[in-house]
Design a protein around this motif. Sequence first.
Motif, short mmCIF file in Angstrom:
data_model
loop_
_atom_site.label_atom_id
_atom_site.label_comp_id
_atom_site.label_asym_id
_atom_site.label_seq_id
_atom_site.Cartn_x
_atom_site.Cartn_y
_atom_site.Cartn_z
N CYS A 46 33.69 14.80 26.86
CA CYS A 46 33.99 15.61 28.04
C CYS A 46 35.48 15.51 28.36
N CYS A 62 35.78 13.87 32.26
CA CYS A 62 35.51 12.49 32.59
C CYS A 62 35.50 11.57 31.37
N CYS A 95 28.37 18.62 30.41
CA CYS A 95 28.48 17.17 30.50
C CYS A 95 27.38 16.63 31.40
N CYS A 127 29.36 14.81 34.64
CA CYS A 127 30.07 15.54 35.70
C CYS A 127 29.76 17.03 35.72
ZN LIG Z 1 32.12 14.88 32.22
#
Ligand SMILES: [Zn+2]
Length: 106
Positions: free
Chosen positions: A81, A84, A95, A98
């Motif tokens: 990702c 994050c 993801c 997040c």
């Molecule tokens: Zn993420």
Amino acid sequence: MQRLYQAANRIEAQLLLDLLARHRIDAAVFGDYLAGAAGELPADILPTLWLTDERDLARARQLLTDFLNPPPAAPAADWDCPACGEQVEGDFDLCWNCGRARVSSH
Ligand SMILES: [Zn+2]
């Protein structure tokens, strides 16, 4: 006639015959009708595929290879990702941590 392949059984021979026919390759199966003949060795009574035209041999061999070894479906690669940094399995487009959408690298 050009010998192509000795099938494991009559069903496989028929499947291959149909496959070749769909690619307009003339072939025939010999051998299985000898199953009841006396004195035949088992190795000689397996159905064997023969090509009518040996010029089809290269194409037929390729079809045979694909038939015997179907290519596995390519697994989707894991991705990191960009928001994050979590690693997300390739099957997911968002993801799990997040919720950010995957950014295609292509
Ligand atoms: Zn993420």
